[in-house]
Every structure is written in C-alpha cells, then in structure tokens.
Scaffold this motif. Sequence first.
Motif, PDB file in Angstrom:
ATOM      1  N   GLN A  67     -25.128 -42.799  66.460  1.00  0.00           N
ATOM      2  CA  GLN A  67     -24.422 -42.821  65.183  1.00  0.00           C
ATOM      3  C   GLN A  67     -24.726 -41.568  64.362  1.00  0.00           C
ATOM      4  O   GLN A  67     -23.829 -41.003  63.727  1.00  0.00           O
ATOM      5  N   HIS A  68     -25.976 -41.115  64.386  1.00  0.00           N
ATOM      6  CA  HIS A  68     -26.312 -39.849  63.723  1.00  0.00           C
ATOM      7  C   HIS A  68     -25.496 -38.704  64.327  1.00  0.00           C
ATOM      8  O   HIS A  68     -24.910 -37.892  63.603  1.00  0.00           O
ATOM      9  N   ARG A  69     -25.465 -38.633  65.646  1.00  0.00           N
ATOM     10  CA  ARG A  69     -24.753 -37.541  66.307  1.00  0.00           C
ATOM     11  C   ARG A  69     -23.248 -37.617  66.013  1.00  0.00           C
ATOM     12  O   ARG A  69     -22.584 -36.595  65.825  1.00  0.00           O
ATOM     13  N   SER A  70     -22.726 -38.818  65.986  1.00  0.00           N
ATOM     14  CA  SER A  70     -21.303 -38.984  65.731  1.00  0.00           C
ATOM     15  C   SER A  70     -20.924 -38.442  64.360  1.00  0.00           C
ATOM     16  O   SER A  70     -19.924 -37.740  64.205  1.00  0.00           O
ATOM     17  N   GLU A  71     -21.718 -38.760  63.354  1.00  0.00           N
ATOM     18  CA  GLU A  71     -21.399 -38.293  62.001  1.00  0.00           C
ATOM     19  C   GLU A  71     -21.693 -36.804  61.838  1.00  0.00           C
ATOM     20  O   GLU A  71     -20.911 -36.068  61.226  1.00  0.00           O
ATOM     21  N   ILE A  72     -22.807 -36.333  62.384  1.00  0.00           N
ATOM     22  CA  ILE A  72     -23.192 -34.926  62.222  1.00  0.00           C
ATOM     23  C   ILE A  72     -22.174 -33.996  62.863  1.00  0.00           C
ATOM     24  O   ILE A  72     -21.810 -32.955  62.296  1.00  0.00           O
ATOM     25  N   PHE A  73     -21.689 -34.351  64.063  1.00  0.00           N
ATOM     26  CA  PHE A  73     -20.797 -33.456  64.793  1.00  0.00           C
ATOM     27  C   PHE A  73     -19.322 -33.832  64.635  1.00  0.00           C
ATOM     28  O   PHE A  73     -18.484 -33.446  65.454  1.00  0.00           O
ATOM     29  N   SER A  74     -19.002 -34.564  63.576  1.00  0.00           N
ATOM     30  CA  SER A  74     -17.601 -34.861  63.287  1.00  0.00           C
ATOM     31  C   SER A  74     -16.902 -33.592  62.809  1.00  0.00           C
ATOM     32  O   SER A  74     -17.542 -32.638  62.330  1.00  0.00           O
ATOM     33  N   GLY A  75     -15.593 -33.584  62.926  1.00  0.00           N
ATOM     34  CA  GLY A  75     -14.833 -32.407  62.503  1.00  0.00           C
ATOM     35  C   GLY A  75     -15.016 -32.088  61.035  1.00  0.00           C
ATOM     36  O   GLY A  75     -15.172 -30.912  60.656  1.00  0.00           O
ATOM     37  N   ASP A  76     -15.004 -33.110  60.165  1.00  0.00           N
ATOM     38  CA  ASP A  76     -15.159 -32.875  58.731  1.00  0.00           C
ATOM     39  C   ASP A  76     -16.506 -32.225  58.412  1.00  0.00           C
ATOM     40  O   ASP A  76     -16.591 -31.306  57.588  1.00  0.00           O
ATOM     41  N   VAL A  77     -17.558 -32.710  59.068  1.00  0.00           N
ATOM     42  CA  VAL A  77     -18.885 -32.153  58.808  1.00  0.00           C
ATOM     43  C   VAL A  77     -18.972 -30.709  59.296  1.00  0.00           C
ATOM     44  O   VAL A  77     -19.452 -29.821  58.568  1.00  0.00           O
ATOM     45  N   LEU A  78     -18.499 -30.446  60.495  1.00  0.00           N
ATOM     46  CA  LEU A  78     -18.576 -29.086  61.029  1.00  0.00           C
ATOM     47  C   LEU A  78     -17.698 -28.126  60.232  1.00  0.00           C
ATOM     48  O   LEU A  78     -18.045 -26.949  60.067  1.00  0.00           O
ATOM     49  N   ASP A  79     -16.592 -28.610  59.707  1.00  0.00           N
ATOM     50  CA  ASP A  79     -15.715 -27.759  58.901  1.00  0.00           C
ATOM     51  C   ASP A  79     -16.322 -27.424  57.540  1.00  0.00           C
ATOM     52  O   ASP A  79     -16.070 -26.343  56.992  1.00  0.00           O
ATOM     53  N   ASN A  80     -17.109 -28.337  57.001  1.00  0.00           N
ATOM     54  CA  ASN A  80     -17.543 -28.198  55.608  1.00  0.00           C
ATOM     55  C   ASN A  80     -19.046 -28.026  55.403  1.00  0.00           C
ATOM     56  O   ASN A  80     -19.469 -27.607  54.322  1.00  0.00           O
ATOM     57  N   VAL A 147     -20.819 -25.743  69.688  1.00  0.00           N
ATOM     58  CA  VAL A 147     -21.270 -26.778  68.766  1.00  0.00           C
ATOM     59  C   VAL A 147     -20.183 -27.826  68.576  1.00  0.00           C
ATOM     60  O   VAL A 147     -20.458 -29.029  68.469  1.00  0.00           O
ATOM     61  N   ARG A 148     -18.944 -27.383  68.554  1.00  0.00           N
ATOM     62  CA  ARG A 148     -17.830 -28.317  68.357  1.00  0.00           C
ATOM     63  C   ARG A 148     -17.549 -29.161  69.604  1.00  0.00           C
ATOM     64  O   ARG A 148     -16.752 -30.103  69.547  1.00  0.00           O
ATOM     65  N   LYS A 149     -18.182 -28.842  70.693  1.00  0.00           N
ATOM     66  CA  LYS A 149     -18.017 -29.619  71.914  1.00  0.00           C
ATOM     67  C   LYS A 149     -19.266 -30.443  72.229  1.00  0.00           C
ATOM     68  O   LYS A 149     -19.440 -30.930  73.343  1.00  0.00           O
ATOM     69  N   THR A 150     -20.134 -30.583  71.249  1.00  0.00           N
ATOM     70  CA  THR A 150     -21.365 -31.349  71.449  1.00  0.00           C
ATOM     71  C   THR A 150     -21.021 -32.785  71.839  1.00  0.00           C
ATOM     72  O   THR A 150     -20.261 -33.459  71.138  1.00  0.00           O
ATOM     73  N   PRO A 151     -21.545 -33.272  72.952  1.00  0.00           N
ATOM     74  CA  PRO A 151     -21.201 -34.631  73.392  1.00  0.00           C
ATOM     75  C   PRO A 151     -21.893 -35.688  72.539  1.00  0.00           C
ATOM     76  O   PRO A 151     -22.939 -35.443  71.939  1.00  0.00           O
ATOM     77  N   LEU A 152     -21.290 -36.857  72.485  1.00  0.00           N
ATOM     78  CA  LEU A 152     -21.894 -37.961  71.751  1.00  0.00           C
ATOM     79  C   LEU A 152     -23.203 -38.387  72.396  1.00  0.00           C
ATOM     80  O   LEU A 152     -24.226 -38.542  71.730  1.00  0.00           O
ATOM     81  N   GLU A 153     -23.193 -38.552  73.710  1.00  0.00           N
ATOM     82  CA  GLU A 153     -24.411 -38.920  74.446  1.00  0.00           C
ATOM     83  C   GLU A 153     -25.208 -37.653  74.730  1.00  0.00           C
ATOM     84  O   GLU A 153     -24.672 -36.704  75.302  1.00  0.00           O
TER      85      GLU A 153
END
Length: 358
Positions: A67-80, A147-153
């Motif tokens: 869940q941490h990884r999912s939120e951290i590497f989301s598009g909105d987070v990486l964009d902003n 970084v934008r291709k960081t896998p969830l697992e």
Amino acid sequence: MAPSLCTDDVTGTGKSGSVKFNAKQHLAYSPPSNILKMKDLGKSPTVLSPVASTEPFPLLSHDAILQHRSEIFSGDVLDNCMHHTRPGSVQIRGMAPRYASFIHEFWHSPEVLKIISENAGVDLIPAMDYEISHTNVQLGPGGLDAVRKTPLEPPAATEEAISEFEKHKPRTRAITDQTRPIIEWHRDSHPFVCVVMLSDAQHMAGGETELKKADGSTLKVKSPQMGCAVILQGRYITHTAAPAANMPERVTIVTSFRPRDPTLLDETTNSNVRNKSHLTELYFQWTTYRLDVLAQRAQIAATELRDMYEKNVNASDPEGKNGLCRVETVEVKAIEAWVEDQMKYMKETLHEMRPLGQ
C-alpha cells in the motif's frame, strides 16, 4: 516478473484512497533486539532521550508495504512530489494526505506512534505532514524514467545479485565512499526519524547506515530487511547511507518526528528539505506547527500562573477570595526568561524560511 504498478489498483481493493489502516492487517511489529544508546557513540544523552538508534525491527506487514508503494509511485505523486536533487537518487515527499491517505493514517495512528515513542524513549508525533514518508529511491541504469515503472511487488534478487551478495558477505565493508551517494554525511532536520525498507533486501549488498562516534570513528547499523524499521535520533548524530550495489532497486521511506510535549526542546530545522519541497506548502505547515507549539506553551504558562495564584490566595486571604492577593505570584525574571525563549523560538521559525542559498 513483478507486475507494473497500476495507479488505480491498490493491493486489489479498488482505487487509491480506498484502503483504511488496520493495525491487525498492516502491522507486523516485533521489538528490536537491541537499542543503541548515545553513550555507545561516546556522546551524552540529549535532553530528549538517551536513545541513539534501534537495531532493525519488523514493523510493516506485506499488505502495508504494497500500500505504501502503491501510493508513493502513483502518477499523481510522481507528477507533483518527486525531486531530483542528486545524481544517484530521487526524493519523493509531501504526498500525504492529498495523494496518500493510507500513508497519512498509518503514521498518525495511535498504534504506530506508541511503537515509535516506546523505542525512542520519548513521546513523539510526526513533525509535519510534509515529513511523512519522505522516500529515497536509488536510481538504477534506467534513471528517472525507470522510477515510473516501479513495480508494485518489490523485485527479488537475480541469481547474479545473490552470487554477488554471497561473494562479498564475509567481507567487512567500508561504506563511507561518496562517489555514488544515496545521501551525504549529514544530520537530520528533525529530532527523530523512522526509516523503513520498502525493497527486498534479503540479498542486498550495501544499504547500511553508518553513524559517526564522538571520537571520529564510525559504527555501522545493518540495513533493515523489507518492512523493517530503524529509529534514529538523527538530529544529533552525523550519519550516512550506503548504496545498494547489486539490487534492481533500493527504496526507503523516512518519517520524521518531534516531541508531543510542547515544553521540550525543539531544535527542528528545514535545512535539509527546503531545496526538495514546495515551499508554499512547507512554509504553511512549518509556521502553523510552530505557532501551535507557541500557543500550547503560552497556555501551559498561564495555567501554571493561575494555579499559583489560587495557592497564594488560599494561603494568604482569610476569606479565600480572588481579586486582591498580596502575595507575589509573577516572578518577573522567570517571565522574562520565558519570553526570551519564545522570541528565540519564533526568530528561528523565521530564519528557517530564509531565501534558498542563504
């Protein structure tokens, strides 16, 4: 191959923001096997705590890691929220609560704060929302694009990486080489930090934290395994981190803490974070937290004076009536010292918002 991150898929439960923190599901806590004290580094205990650093200990469950990884590497987070401030790594910060509601709830939860405080030796709260889950990502061959291709697992070690790890495992590693720094030798901006590993570190070569002792020598704290945490009184210990030499990624999160008690020493700064933050938001959170501390200190001081006044009235007035107490309640010198301390605190508040480069 691990699946690519999908910003609308949060560990199989729906869209981002739908997962709520549940201590039974998201914590895997076991106490640290050892706690390093400041005296072990040749240093005196600070006024906050004698604790220097814990050994790594389990904290996040696998669900919480994902869940941490999912939120951290989301598009909105990486964009902003992503900042590229040095060649070898990027920092992702300031995502909670706007883009990371689970992360915000996790690090504000009573269960997590109890764990952090008990191991730190002082009651702590997050320094500011901006300092929740600051993420350090070591860049690999793919650079920023990867970084934008960081896998969830988290990806497991390759056979080559395992072989490299086994080959160097018996060797004592010197990790002060700064030719490929994750971060330089530094002290943190905040009194305590909790560092958590979000990558598979089972066969990771490197990744340790190195602490400087009072005599100039150093002491290594082993790298935490995935989901494990280290608590460090980083404001008062010079330290650095080694790069991972053989893994496809090294992702760590750092949440910063300050004392809950507003009367305790607060030497928090913005020195390490101003060049990797949206200053409009950082300075709002910074100023309001400092004003809140000042207001709490003033309320405590006023309550103490009222209590002393009542005591003086009861001891000196036969009728026990307020309004004409002839016993001195206010010690002017003590109030003068208190006022000077608060003026210094607010001047430091302003200083930490000086223009970049000064």
